[in-house]
Write a protein that holds these residues in place. Structure first.
Motif, mmCIF file in Angstrom:
data_model
loop_
_atom_site.group_PDB
_atom_site.id
_atom_site.type_symbol
_atom_site.label_atom_id
_atom_site.label_comp_id
_atom_site.label_asym_id
_atom_site.label_seq_id
_atom_site.Cartn_x
_atom_site.Cartn_y
_atom_site.Cartn_z
ATOM 1 N N UNK A 57 -2.270 -3.222 11.584
ATOM 2 C CA UNK A 57 -2.688 -1.834 11.405
ATOM 3 C C UNK A 57 -1.870 -1.181 10.297
ATOM 4 N N UNK A 58 -2.556 -0.450 9.432
ATOM 5 C CA UNK A 58 -1.896 0.184 8.297
ATOM 6 C C UNK A 58 -1.840 1.699 8.504
ATOM 7 N N UNK A 59 -1.062 2.347 7.680
ATOM 8 C CA UNK A 59 -0.963 3.797 7.743
ATOM 9 C C UNK A 59 -2.106 4.396 6.939
ATOM 10 N N UNK A 60 -3.266 4.380 7.503
ATOM 11 C CA UNK A 60 -4.470 4.792 6.772
ATOM 12 C C UNK A 60 -4.608 6.293 6.677
ATOM 13 N N UNK A 61 -3.793 7.040 7.442
ATOM 14 C CA UNK A 61 -3.879 8.489 7.367
ATOM 15 C C UNK A 61 -3.542 8.981 5.964
ATOM 16 N N UNK A 62 -2.666 8.217 5.283
ATOM 17 C CA UNK A 62 -2.338 8.573 3.900
ATOM 18 C C UNK A 62 -3.584 8.520 3.019
ATOM 19 N N UNK A 63 -4.448 7.534 3.305
ATOM 20 C CA UNK A 63 -5.649 7.373 2.484
ATOM 21 C C UNK A 63 -6.597 8.547 2.686
ATOM 22 N N UNK A 64 -6.578 9.125 3.862
ATOM 23 C CA UNK A 64 -7.477 10.236 4.149
ATOM 24 C C UNK A 64 -6.957 11.570 3.630
ATOM 25 N N UNK A 65 -5.652 11.643 3.361
ATOM 26 C CA UNK A 65 -5.074 12.923 2.951
ATOM 27 C C UNK A 65 -4.619 12.931 1.498
ATOM 28 N N UNK A 66 -4.202 11.768 0.968
ATOM 29 C CA UNK A 66 -3.742 11.714 -0.413
ATOM 30 C C UNK A 66 -4.910 11.455 -1.356
ATOM 31 N N UNK A 67 -4.707 11.872 -2.593
ATOM 32 C CA UNK A 67 -5.776 11.719 -3.572
ATOM 33 C C UNK A 67 -6.037 10.254 -3.883
ATOM 34 N N UNK A 68 -4.967 9.451 -4.092
ATOM 35 C CA UNK A 68 -5.090 8.031 -4.387
ATOM 36 C C UNK A 68 -4.119 7.242 -3.524
ATOM 37 N N UNK A 69 -4.525 6.056 -3.108
ATOM 38 C CA UNK A 69 -3.649 5.128 -2.385
ATOM 39 C C UNK A 69 -3.589 3.833 -3.192
ATOM 40 N N UNK A 70 -2.461 3.575 -3.815
ATOM 41 C CA UNK A 70 -2.310 2.415 -4.686
ATOM 42 C C UNK A 70 -1.978 1.168 -3.877
ATOM 43 N N UNK A 71 -2.514 0.033 -4.292
ATOM 44 C CA UNK A 71 -2.226 -1.234 -3.606
ATOM 45 C C UNK A 71 -1.973 -2.323 -4.636
ATOM 46 N N UNK A 72 -1.317 -3.391 -4.194
ATOM 47 C CA UNK A 72 -1.132 -4.590 -5.019
ATOM 48 C C UNK A 72 -0.965 -5.783 -4.087
ATOM 49 N N UNK A 73 -1.479 -6.921 -4.520
ATOM 50 C CA UNK A 73 -1.415 -8.176 -3.754
ATOM 51 C C UNK A 73 -1.203 -9.301 -4.750
ATOM 52 N N UNK A 74 -0.383 -10.272 -4.380
ATOM 53 C CA UNK A 74 -0.194 -11.470 -5.197
ATOM 54 C C UNK A 74 -0.439 -12.690 -4.321
ATOM 55 N N UNK A 75 -1.175 -13.654 -4.844
ATOM 56 C CA UNK A 75 -1.458 -14.870 -4.076
ATOM 57 C C UNK A 75 -1.511 -16.067 -5.020
ATOM 58 N N UNK A 76 -1.112 -17.222 -4.502
ATOM 59 C CA UNK A 76 -1.104 -18.467 -5.270
ATOM 60 C C UNK A 76 -1.987 -19.491 -4.559
ATOM 61 N N UNK A 77 -2.901 -20.099 -5.310
ATOM 62 C CA UNK A 77 -3.839 -21.072 -4.762
ATOM 63 C C UNK A 77 -3.664 -22.424 -5.453
ATOM 64 N N UNK A 78 -3.801 -23.502 -4.698
ATOM 65 C CA UNK A 78 -4.150 -24.811 -5.249
ATOM 66 C C UNK A 78 -5.658 -24.951 -5.125
ATOM 67 N N UNK A 79 -6.313 -25.240 -6.229
ATOM 68 C CA UNK A 79 -7.769 -25.300 -6.178
ATOM 69 C C UNK A 79 -8.343 -26.279 -7.171
ATOM 70 N N UNK A 80 -9.669 -26.325 -7.216
ATOM 71 C CA UNK A 80 -10.390 -27.215 -8.126
ATOM 72 C C UNK A 80 -11.758 -26.615 -8.401
ATOM 73 N N UNK A 81 -12.396 -27.138 -9.418
ATOM 74 C CA UNK A 81 -13.773 -26.799 -9.806
ATOM 75 C C UNK A 81 -13.894 -25.422 -10.446
ATOM 76 N N UNK A 117 0.854 -1.179 0.000
ATOM 77 C CA UNK A 117 0.000 0.000 0.000
ATOM 78 C C UNK A 117 0.889 1.227 0.000
ATOM 79 N N UNK A 118 0.838 1.968 -1.095
ATOM 80 C CA UNK A 118 1.769 3.073 -1.311
ATOM 81 C C UNK A 118 3.203 2.559 -1.184
ATOM 82 N N UNK A 119 3.947 3.010 -0.206
ATOM 83 C CA UNK A 119 5.347 2.584 -0.082
ATOM 84 C C UNK A 119 5.559 1.589 1.046
ATOM 85 N N UNK A 120 4.492 1.048 1.605
ATOM 86 C CA UNK A 120 4.607 0.146 2.749
ATOM 87 C C UNK A 120 4.089 -1.247 2.396
ATOM 88 N N UNK A 121 4.554 -2.266 3.136
ATOM 89 C CA UNK A 121 4.131 -3.654 2.944
ATOM 90 C C UNK A 121 3.559 -4.171 4.255
#
Length: 456
Positions: free
Chosen positions: A210-234, A183-187
Protein backbone atom coordinates in the motif's frame (compact mmCIF):
# COMPACT_ATOMS: atom_id res chain seq x y z
CA UNK A 1 20.61 -63.23 -81.18
CA UNK A 2 23.75 -61.43 -79.99
CA UNK A 3 24.64 -60.39 -83.56
CA UNK A 4 21.08 -59.07 -84.05
CA UNK A 5 21.12 -56.89 -80.88
CA UNK A 6 24.60 -55.41 -81.39
CA UNK A 7 23.69 -53.37 -84.46
CA UNK A 8 20.62 -52.04 -82.62
CA UNK A 9 22.71 -51.11 -79.55
CA UNK A 10 25.36 -49.48 -81.73
CA UNK A 11 22.68 -47.60 -83.60
CA UNK A 12 21.22 -46.25 -80.33
CA UNK A 13 24.67 -45.34 -79.00
CA UNK A 14 25.57 -43.58 -82.23
CA UNK A 15 22.28 -41.68 -82.08
CA UNK A 16 23.14 -40.46 -78.54
CA UNK A 17 26.61 -39.39 -79.71
CA UNK A 18 25.65 -37.73 -82.94
CA UNK A 19 22.17 -36.32 -82.26
CA UNK A 20 21.97 -32.90 -80.59
CA UNK A 21 18.38 -33.62 -79.62
CA UNK A 22 19.37 -36.89 -77.94
CA UNK A 23 22.13 -35.16 -75.95
CA UNK A 24 19.73 -32.41 -74.89
CA UNK A 25 17.20 -35.00 -73.69
CA UNK A 26 19.92 -36.90 -71.86
CA UNK A 27 21.23 -33.75 -70.13
CA UNK A 28 17.70 -32.68 -69.19
CA UNK A 29 16.93 -36.13 -67.80
CA UNK A 30 20.10 -36.06 -65.65
CA UNK A 31 19.24 -32.59 -64.31
CA UNK A 32 15.83 -33.90 -63.23
CA UNK A 33 17.43 -36.96 -61.61
CA UNK A 34 19.82 -34.72 -59.64
CA UNK A 35 16.84 -32.87 -58.16
CA UNK A 36 16.38 -35.93 -55.93
CA UNK A 37 19.63 -35.50 -53.94
CA UNK A 38 19.04 -31.72 -53.94
CA UNK A 39 15.68 -32.27 -52.24
CA UNK A 40 17.35 -34.46 -49.60
CA UNK A 41 19.96 -31.75 -49.03
CA UNK A 42 17.21 -29.15 -48.58
CA UNK A 43 15.59 -31.46 -46.05
CA UNK A 44 18.90 -31.80 -44.22
CA UNK A 45 19.31 -28.01 -44.05
CA UNK A 46 15.78 -27.59 -42.68
CA UNK A 47 16.35 -30.34 -40.12
CA UNK A 48 19.52 -28.64 -38.88
CA UNK A 49 17.69 -25.29 -38.83
CA UNK A 50 14.89 -26.80 -36.71
CA UNK A 51 17.50 -28.24 -34.40
CA UNK A 52 19.08 -24.80 -34.08
CA UNK A 53 15.68 -23.27 -33.31
CA UNK A 54 15.09 -25.82 -30.55
CA UNK A 55 18.51 -25.16 -29.02
CA UNK A 56 18.06 -21.38 -29.26
CA UNK A 57 14.64 -21.59 -27.60
CA UNK A 58 16.10 -23.73 -24.83
CA UNK A 59 18.94 -21.24 -24.28
CA UNK A 60 16.51 -18.31 -24.28
CA UNK A 61 14.16 -20.11 -21.91
CA UNK A 62 16.95 -20.47 -19.35
CA UNK A 63 18.51 -17.06 -19.91
CA UNK A 64 15.35 -15.01 -20.36
CA UNK A 65 12.68 -14.54 -23.03
CA UNK A 66 11.43 -11.40 -24.72
CA UNK A 67 10.92 -8.33 -22.54
CA UNK A 68 7.59 -6.47 -22.52
CA UNK A 69 6.94 -3.82 -19.85
CA UNK A 70 3.44 -2.49 -19.19
CA UNK A 71 3.39 0.05 -16.40
CA UNK A 72 3.66 1.51 -13.85
CA UNK A 73 -0.10 1.63 -13.31
CA UNK A 74 -1.74 3.18 -10.28
CA UNK A 75 -4.33 0.79 -8.83
CA UNK A 76 -6.90 2.52 -6.59
CA UNK A 77 -9.78 0.67 -4.86
CA UNK A 78 -13.16 2.34 -4.63
CA UNK A 79 -16.57 1.48 -3.24
CA UNK A 80 -19.72 0.83 -5.18
CA UNK A 81 -23.11 0.08 -3.74
CA UNK A 82 -26.00 -2.16 -4.66
CA UNK A 83 -29.48 -2.17 -3.15
CA UNK A 84 -31.74 -5.20 -2.81
CA UNK A 85 -35.36 -5.43 -1.69
CA UNK A 86 -36.63 -8.33 0.40
CA UNK A 87 -40.32 -9.04 1.07
CA UNK A 88 -41.30 -9.95 4.62
CA UNK A 89 -44.22 -12.41 4.64
CA UNK A 90 -45.16 -11.66 8.24
CA UNK A 91 -45.31 -7.90 7.99
CA UNK A 92 -46.22 -7.90 4.32
CA UNK A 93 -43.66 -5.17 3.71
CA UNK A 94 -40.39 -4.70 1.82
CA UNK A 95 -37.13 -3.75 3.47
CA UNK A 96 -34.05 -2.48 1.70
CA UNK A 97 -30.51 -3.79 2.13
CA UNK A 98 -27.45 -1.94 0.82
CA UNK A 99 -24.30 -3.90 -0.01
CA UNK A 100 -20.85 -2.43 -0.47
CA UNK A 101 -18.53 -3.75 -3.22
CA UNK A 102 -14.85 -3.06 -3.73
CA UNK A 103 -13.70 -2.41 -7.28
CA UNK A 104 -10.50 -0.97 -8.68
CA UNK A 105 -9.59 1.89 -10.95
CA UNK A 106 -6.38 1.73 -12.98
CA UNK A 107 -4.74 5.08 -13.63
CA UNK A 108 -1.98 5.63 -16.19
CA UNK A 109 0.75 8.24 -15.62
CA UNK A 110 0.60 11.67 -17.18
CA UNK A 111 4.16 11.31 -18.46
CA UNK A 112 6.37 8.24 -18.90
CA UNK A 113 10.05 8.42 -19.76
CA UNK A 114 12.10 5.30 -20.39
CA UNK A 115 15.87 4.99 -20.77
CA UNK A 116 16.94 1.56 -22.01
CA UNK A 117 20.56 0.42 -22.23
CA UNK A 118 21.08 -3.00 -23.87
CA UNK A 119 24.26 -5.09 -23.85
CA UNK A 120 24.03 -8.06 -26.20
CA UNK A 121 26.19 -11.16 -26.49
CA UNK A 122 26.04 -14.72 -27.81
CA UNK A 123 25.63 -17.97 -25.89
CA UNK A 124 26.84 -21.22 -27.44
CA UNK A 125 25.74 -24.82 -27.08
CA UNK A 126 27.61 -27.24 -29.28
CA UNK A 127 27.56 -25.90 -32.83
CA UNK A 128 24.66 -23.54 -32.15
CA UNK A 129 24.54 -20.05 -30.72
CA UNK A 130 21.85 -17.62 -29.61
CA UNK A 131 21.92 -13.84 -29.31
CA UNK A 132 20.85 -12.72 -25.82
CA UNK A 133 21.08 -9.46 -23.91
CA UNK A 134 21.09 -7.81 -20.51
CA UNK A 135 19.14 -4.57 -20.35
CA UNK A 136 18.89 -1.89 -17.72
CA UNK A 137 15.58 -0.04 -17.95
CA UNK A 138 14.93 3.20 -16.06
CA UNK A 139 11.39 4.57 -15.92
CA UNK A 140 10.38 7.96 -14.59
CA UNK A 141 7.39 10.24 -14.87
CA UNK A 142 4.55 11.65 -12.84
CA UNK A 143 0.88 11.22 -12.01
CA UNK A 144 -1.47 14.17 -11.82
CA UNK A 145 -4.19 14.67 -9.23
CA UNK A 146 -6.45 11.66 -9.41
CA UNK A 147 -10.08 12.53 -10.03
CA UNK A 148 -12.60 9.80 -10.88
CA UNK A 149 -15.63 12.06 -11.11
CA UNK A 150 -15.72 11.52 -14.87
CA UNK A 151 -16.19 7.82 -14.07
CA UNK A 152 -19.07 8.73 -11.72
CA UNK A 153 -17.04 7.85 -8.62
CA UNK A 154 -17.13 10.20 -5.64
CA UNK A 155 -13.93 11.12 -3.83
CA UNK A 156 -15.32 9.88 -0.50
CA UNK A 157 -15.78 6.41 -2.03
CA UNK A 158 -12.08 6.10 -2.98
CA UNK A 159 -9.99 4.06 -0.52
CA UNK A 160 -6.75 6.02 -0.71
CA UNK A 161 -4.84 4.06 1.93
CA UNK A 162 -5.25 0.78 -0.01
CA UNK A 163 -3.81 2.00 -3.32
CA UNK A 164 -0.89 0.18 -4.98
CA UNK A 165 1.23 0.42 -8.11
CA UNK A 166 1.51 -2.52 -10.54
CA UNK A 167 3.76 -3.42 -13.46
CA UNK A 168 3.05 -6.17 -15.98
CA UNK A 169 5.97 -7.88 -17.70
CA UNK A 170 6.46 -10.89 -19.95
CA UNK A 171 9.74 -11.90 -18.33
CA UNK A 172 9.58 -12.17 -14.54
CA UNK A 173 12.18 -14.93 -14.68
CA UNK A 174 14.67 -12.61 -16.36
CA UNK A 175 14.59 -9.87 -13.68
CA UNK A 176 18.07 -9.63 -12.16
CA UNK A 177 17.77 -6.73 -9.71
CA UNK A 178 15.61 -5.63 -6.82
CA UNK A 179 12.84 -3.33 -7.96
CA UNK A 180 11.87 -0.29 -5.91
CA UNK A 181 9.26 2.31 -6.73
CA UNK A 182 10.27 5.79 -5.63
CA UNK A 183 7.10 7.87 -5.32
CA UNK A 184 7.67 11.40 -4.10
CA UNK A 185 9.81 10.90 -0.98
CA UNK A 186 8.90 7.27 -0.29
CA UNK A 187 10.18 3.90 -1.59
CA UNK A 188 8.08 0.78 -2.09
CA UNK A 189 9.16 -2.77 -2.96
CA UNK A 190 7.38 -4.96 -5.52
CA UNK A 191 6.09 -8.47 -4.97
CA UNK A 192 4.45 -11.15 -7.11
CA UNK A 193 1.13 -13.05 -6.85
CA UNK A 194 -1.01 -10.14 -7.95
CA UNK A 195 -4.72 -10.60 -7.16
CA UNK A 196 -7.16 -8.85 -9.47
CA UNK A 197 -9.89 -8.92 -6.80
CA UNK A 198 -11.62 -12.02 -8.11
CA UNK A 199 -9.28 -14.52 -6.41
CA UNK A 200 -7.40 -14.95 -9.68
CA UNK A 201 -3.63 -14.62 -9.33
CA UNK A 202 -1.50 -13.36 -12.20
CA UNK A 203 2.12 -14.46 -12.31
CA UNK A 204 3.10 -11.83 -14.87
CA UNK A 205 2.29 -8.86 -12.62
CA UNK A 206 4.35 -7.14 -9.92
CA UNK A 207 2.59 -5.09 -7.24
CA UNK A 208 3.79 -2.82 -4.46
CA UNK A 209 2.45 -2.73 -0.94
CA UNK A 210 0.00 0.00 0.00
CA UNK A 211 1.29 3.43 -0.97
CA UNK A 212 0.60 6.90 0.35
CA UNK A 213 -1.85 7.70 -2.40
CA UNK A 214 -3.43 10.60 -0.52
CA UNK A 215 -0.53 12.70 -1.78
CA UNK A 216 -1.62 11.92 -5.33
CA UNK A 217 -5.11 13.18 -4.62
CA UNK A 218 -3.98 16.43 -3.01
CA UNK A 219 -0.70 17.36 -4.72
CA UNK A 220 -0.49 18.70 -8.23
CA UNK A 221 2.11 16.12 -9.39
CA UNK A 222 3.41 12.86 -7.91
CA UNK A 223 6.82 11.98 -9.34
CA UNK A 224 7.97 8.36 -9.62
CA UNK A 225 11.03 6.44 -10.80
CA UNK A 226 11.79 2.72 -11.19
CA UNK A 227 14.93 0.89 -12.29
CA UNK A 228 14.98 -2.75 -13.39
CA UNK A 229 17.50 -5.10 -15.00
CA UNK A 230 16.46 -7.97 -17.27
CA UNK A 231 18.19 -10.91 -18.90
CA UNK A 232 16.31 -11.40 -22.13
CA UNK A 233 16.33 -12.40 -25.78
CA UNK A 234 14.60 -11.70 -29.09
CA UNK A 235 13.02 -8.29 -28.37
CA UNK A 236 12.32 -5.40 -25.98
CA UNK A 237 8.98 -3.56 -25.99
CA UNK A 238 7.05 -1.13 -23.84
CA UNK A 239 3.43 0.02 -23.97
CA UNK A 240 2.98 3.81 -24.25
CA UNK A 241 0.64 4.32 -21.30
CA UNK A 242 1.89 7.84 -20.54
CA UNK A 243 -0.08 10.74 -21.90
CA UNK A 244 3.34 11.62 -23.28
CA UNK A 245 5.60 8.56 -23.62
CA UNK A 246 9.27 8.81 -24.60
CA UNK A 247 11.89 6.08 -24.85
CA UNK A 248 15.59 6.27 -25.60
CA UNK A 249 17.33 2.98 -26.39
CA UNK A 250 21.07 2.43 -26.85
CA UNK A 251 22.76 -0.88 -27.61
CA UNK A 252 25.89 -2.52 -29.01
CA UNK A 253 23.64 -4.52 -31.40
CA UNK A 254 24.51 -3.62 -35.00
CA UNK A 255 21.38 -4.98 -36.75
CA UNK A 256 18.27 -3.71 -34.95
CA UNK A 257 14.80 -4.28 -36.34
CA UNK A 258 12.39 -1.64 -35.02
CA UNK A 259 8.95 -3.06 -34.45
CA UNK A 260 5.48 -2.21 -33.23
CA UNK A 261 3.00 0.55 -33.95
CA UNK A 262 5.52 3.37 -33.62
CA UNK A 263 8.92 3.87 -35.24
CA UNK A 264 11.80 5.89 -33.78
CA UNK A 265 12.51 9.45 -34.87
CA UNK A 266 14.56 9.46 -38.07
CA UNK A 267 16.32 12.69 -37.10
CA UNK A 268 17.94 11.20 -33.99
CA UNK A 269 18.27 7.54 -35.04
CA UNK A 270 21.89 6.31 -35.34
CA UNK A 271 22.94 2.84 -36.54
CA UNK A 272 26.57 1.76 -36.98
CA UNK A 273 28.75 -1.36 -36.82
CA UNK A 274 29.23 -0.77 -33.07
CA UNK A 275 25.54 -0.44 -32.17
CA UNK A 276 22.57 1.87 -32.40
CA UNK A 277 20.72 4.67 -30.65
CA UNK A 278 17.04 5.41 -31.16
CA UNK A 279 14.41 7.73 -29.65
CA UNK A 280 10.63 7.37 -29.62
CA UNK A 281 7.91 9.84 -28.68
CA UNK A 282 4.26 8.82 -28.52
CA UNK A 283 1.44 11.23 -27.66
CA UNK A 284 -1.96 10.29 -26.26
CA UNK A 285 -3.58 11.40 -29.52
CA UNK A 286 -1.47 8.75 -31.33
CA UNK A 287 -3.20 5.86 -29.58
CA UNK A 288 -6.80 4.82 -29.01
CA UNK A 289 -7.13 4.37 -25.24
CA UNK A 290 -7.74 6.62 -22.24
CA UNK A 291 -5.73 7.24 -19.07
CA UNK A 292 -8.31 5.75 -16.67
CA UNK A 293 -9.86 2.28 -16.68
CA UNK A 294 -12.26 0.57 -14.30
CA UNK A 295 -12.35 -3.02 -12.98
CA UNK A 296 -9.79 -4.62 -15.32
CA UNK A 297 -6.44 -3.79 -16.85
CA UNK A 298 -7.01 -3.56 -20.60
CA UNK A 299 -4.92 -5.68 -22.96
CA UNK A 300 -2.91 -3.09 -24.88
CA UNK A 301 -0.21 -5.33 -26.36
CA UNK A 302 -1.20 -4.22 -29.86
CA UNK A 303 0.15 -0.74 -29.06
CA UNK A 304 3.59 -1.96 -27.92
CA UNK A 305 6.74 -0.76 -29.67
CA UNK A 306 10.44 -1.47 -29.39
CA UNK A 307 13.31 -3.33 -31.01
CA UNK A 308 13.91 -6.90 -32.17
CA UNK A 309 17.38 -8.31 -31.46
CA UNK A 310 17.66 -11.19 -33.92
CA UNK A 311 20.08 -12.19 -36.65
CA UNK A 312 18.73 -10.91 -39.98
CA UNK A 313 19.93 -13.92 -42.02
CA UNK A 314 21.59 -16.73 -40.07
CA UNK A 315 23.86 -19.46 -41.44
CA UNK A 316 21.07 -21.96 -42.12
CA UNK A 317 18.92 -19.37 -43.86
CA UNK A 318 21.87 -18.52 -46.09
CA UNK A 319 22.53 -22.22 -46.78
CA UNK A 320 18.87 -22.79 -47.60
CA UNK A 321 18.82 -19.81 -49.95
CA UNK A 322 22.02 -21.07 -51.57
CA UNK A 323 20.53 -24.55 -52.07
CA UNK A 324 17.54 -23.01 -53.85
CA UNK A 325 19.94 -22.07 -56.62
CA UNK A 326 21.17 -25.67 -56.88
CA UNK A 327 19.00 -26.39 -59.90
CA UNK A 328 20.37 -23.28 -61.63
CA UNK A 329 24.00 -24.23 -60.91
CA UNK A 330 23.58 -27.80 -62.21
CA UNK A 331 21.64 -26.72 -65.29
CA UNK A 332 24.12 -24.00 -66.25
CA UNK A 333 27.12 -26.28 -65.64
CA UNK A 334 25.59 -29.03 -67.76
CA UNK A 335 24.80 -26.40 -70.38
CA UNK A 336 28.48 -25.39 -70.51
CA UNK A 337 29.56 -29.01 -70.98
CA UNK A 338 26.81 -29.52 -73.56
CA UNK A 339 27.98 -26.51 -75.58
CA UNK A 340 31.63 -27.63 -75.35
CA UNK A 341 30.67 -31.14 -76.43
CA UNK A 342 28.55 -29.85 -79.33
CA UNK A 343 31.02 -27.25 -80.59
CA UNK A 344 34.22 -29.27 -80.13
CA UNK A 345 32.77 -32.72 -81.05
CA UNK A 346 34.33 -34.17 -77.85
CA UNK A 347 32.45 -37.19 -76.56
CA UNK A 348 31.17 -36.93 -72.93
CA UNK A 349 29.50 -40.00 -71.46
CA UNK A 350 26.23 -39.65 -69.45
CA UNK A 351 28.03 -41.22 -66.46
CA UNK A 352 30.54 -38.35 -66.57
CA UNK A 353 27.68 -35.85 -66.55
CA UNK A 354 26.27 -37.66 -63.53
CA UNK A 355 29.58 -37.50 -61.65
CA UNK A 356 29.84 -33.76 -62.32
CA UNK A 357 26.27 -33.27 -61.08
CA UNK A 358 26.92 -35.21 -57.87
CA UNK A 359 30.04 -33.12 -57.27
CA UNK A 360 27.90 -29.99 -57.58
CA UNK A 361 25.39 -31.30 -55.04
CA UNK A 362 28.23 -32.10 -52.62
CA UNK A 363 28.88 -28.35 -52.44
CA UNK A 364 25.78 -27.88 -50.28
CA UNK A 365 26.52 -30.66 -47.80
CA UNK A 366 30.05 -29.26 -47.40
CA UNK A 367 28.59 -25.77 -46.95
CA UNK A 368 26.17 -26.79 -44.20
CA UNK A 369 28.61 -28.98 -42.29
CA UNK A 370 31.48 -26.47 -42.38
CA UNK A 371 29.28 -23.47 -41.55
CA UNK A 372 28.31 -25.15 -38.27
CA UNK A 373 31.94 -24.87 -37.17
CA UNK A 374 32.84 -21.59 -38.89
CA UNK A 375 31.22 -18.53 -40.42
CA UNK A 376 29.29 -18.70 -43.67
CA UNK A 377 31.92 -16.90 -45.78
CA UNK A 378 34.71 -19.33 -44.84
CA UNK A 379 32.41 -22.32 -45.37
CA UNK A 380 31.32 -20.98 -48.75
CA UNK A 381 34.92 -20.42 -49.85
CA UNK A 382 36.10 -23.86 -48.72
CA UNK A 383 33.13 -25.70 -50.28
CA UNK A 384 33.28 -23.65 -53.47
CA UNK A 385 37.02 -24.01 -54.01
CA UNK A 386 36.87 -27.75 -53.30
CA UNK A 387 34.08 -28.39 -55.81
CA UNK A 388 35.55 -26.09 -58.50
CA UNK A 389 39.00 -27.72 -58.27
CA UNK A 390 37.45 -31.21 -58.32
CA UNK A 391 35.30 -30.52 -61.42
CA UNK A 392 38.14 -28.67 -63.20
CA UNK A 393 40.56 -31.59 -62.71
CA UNK A 394 37.89 -34.08 -63.71
CA UNK A 395 37.14 -31.98 -66.82
CA UNK A 396 40.83 -32.12 -67.74
CA UNK A 397 40.70 -35.91 -67.84
CA UNK A 398 37.51 -35.81 -69.96
CA UNK A 399 38.26 -33.02 -72.42
CA UNK A 400 42.00 -33.74 -72.85
CA UNK A 401 42.83 -30.02 -73.18
CA UNK A 402 43.66 -27.10 -70.87
CA UNK A 403 41.51 -24.33 -72.30
CA UNK A 404 38.11 -25.96 -71.74
CA UNK A 405 38.74 -27.04 -68.09
CA UNK A 406 40.14 -23.56 -67.40
CA UNK A 407 37.01 -22.01 -68.91
CA UNK A 408 34.80 -24.31 -66.82
CA UNK A 409 36.68 -23.42 -63.63
CA UNK A 410 36.35 -19.70 -64.31
CA UNK A 411 32.67 -20.08 -65.18
CA UNK A 412 31.93 -21.95 -61.93
CA UNK A 413 33.88 -19.35 -59.96
CA UNK A 414 31.84 -16.56 -61.51
CA UNK A 415 28.59 -18.47 -60.93
CA UNK A 416 29.27 -19.20 -57.25
CA UNK A 417 30.40 -15.59 -56.73
CA UNK A 418 27.20 -14.35 -58.35
CA UNK A 419 25.07 -16.56 -56.08
CA UNK A 420 26.98 -15.47 -52.97
CA UNK A 421 26.34 -11.82 -53.80
CA UNK A 422 22.62 -12.52 -54.23
CA UNK A 423 22.48 -14.33 -50.88
CA UNK A 424 24.05 -11.38 -49.07
CA UNK A 425 21.64 -8.86 -50.56
CA UNK A 426 18.26 -8.21 -48.99
CA UNK A 427 16.46 -5.42 -50.85
CA UNK A 428 18.24 -5.79 -54.21
CA UNK A 429 18.48 -9.59 -54.48
CA UNK A 430 15.69 -9.86 -57.07
CA UNK A 431 17.04 -6.99 -59.16
CA UNK A 432 20.64 -8.26 -59.21
CA UNK A 433 19.49 -11.85 -59.81
CA UNK A 434 17.30 -10.84 -62.74
CA UNK A 435 20.09 -8.81 -64.36
CA UNK A 436 22.58 -11.67 -63.84
CA UNK A 437 20.27 -14.25 -65.39
CA UNK A 438 19.62 -11.93 -68.33
CA UNK A 439 23.37 -11.62 -68.94
CA UNK A 440 23.82 -15.40 -68.70
CA UNK A 441 21.01 -15.96 -71.19
CA UNK A 442 22.57 -13.41 -73.54
CA UNK A 443 25.96 -15.17 -73.41
CA UNK A 444 24.35 -18.58 -74.06
CA UNK A 445 22.40 -17.18 -77.02
CA UNK A 446 25.57 -15.61 -78.41
CA UNK A 447 27.64 -18.80 -78.07
CA UNK A 448 24.93 -21.15 -79.37
CA UNK A 449 24.34 -19.17 -82.56
CA UNK A 450 27.07 -21.20 -84.32
CA UNK A 451 25.43 -24.56 -83.62
CA UNK A 452 23.67 -26.23 -86.51
CA UNK A 453 20.44 -27.27 -84.77
CA UNK A 454 19.14 -28.92 -87.91
CA UNK A 455 21.87 -31.55 -87.67
CA UNK A 456 20.26 -34.21 -85.45
Amino acid sequence: MENTNKPQQNKFGNWIKTSITARMLMVGFLVIILLIPLSFINGLIKERAYRQTDVVNEINEKWGNNVLVYGPILKIPYKTYSETKTFNEKTKTYFKETKTHINHAYIFPESLKSEVDVKSKTLNRGNFESAVFTTNMKFSGHYIQTDLKEKDIKNEDIIWDKATVIIKTSNLKGIKSEMLLKLNNNSYAFQTNFNDGSKNYHLDVLETGFIDALDISTKENANFSISMTFNGSKQIEIIPIGKITTMQMTSNWADPSFMGNYLPNDETKEISQTGFKADWKVLHINRAFSQQHLNTIPNLNQFAFGTKFMVMVDEYQKSERSAKYGFLVIALTFLIFFLIQTLSKIDIHPFQYLMIGLALTMFYTLLVSISEHSNFLKAYLIAGISVIVLITLYSKSILKTFKFPLFIGLSLTALYTFIYVIIQLENYALLVGSIGLFLILSIVMFVSRKIDWNNG
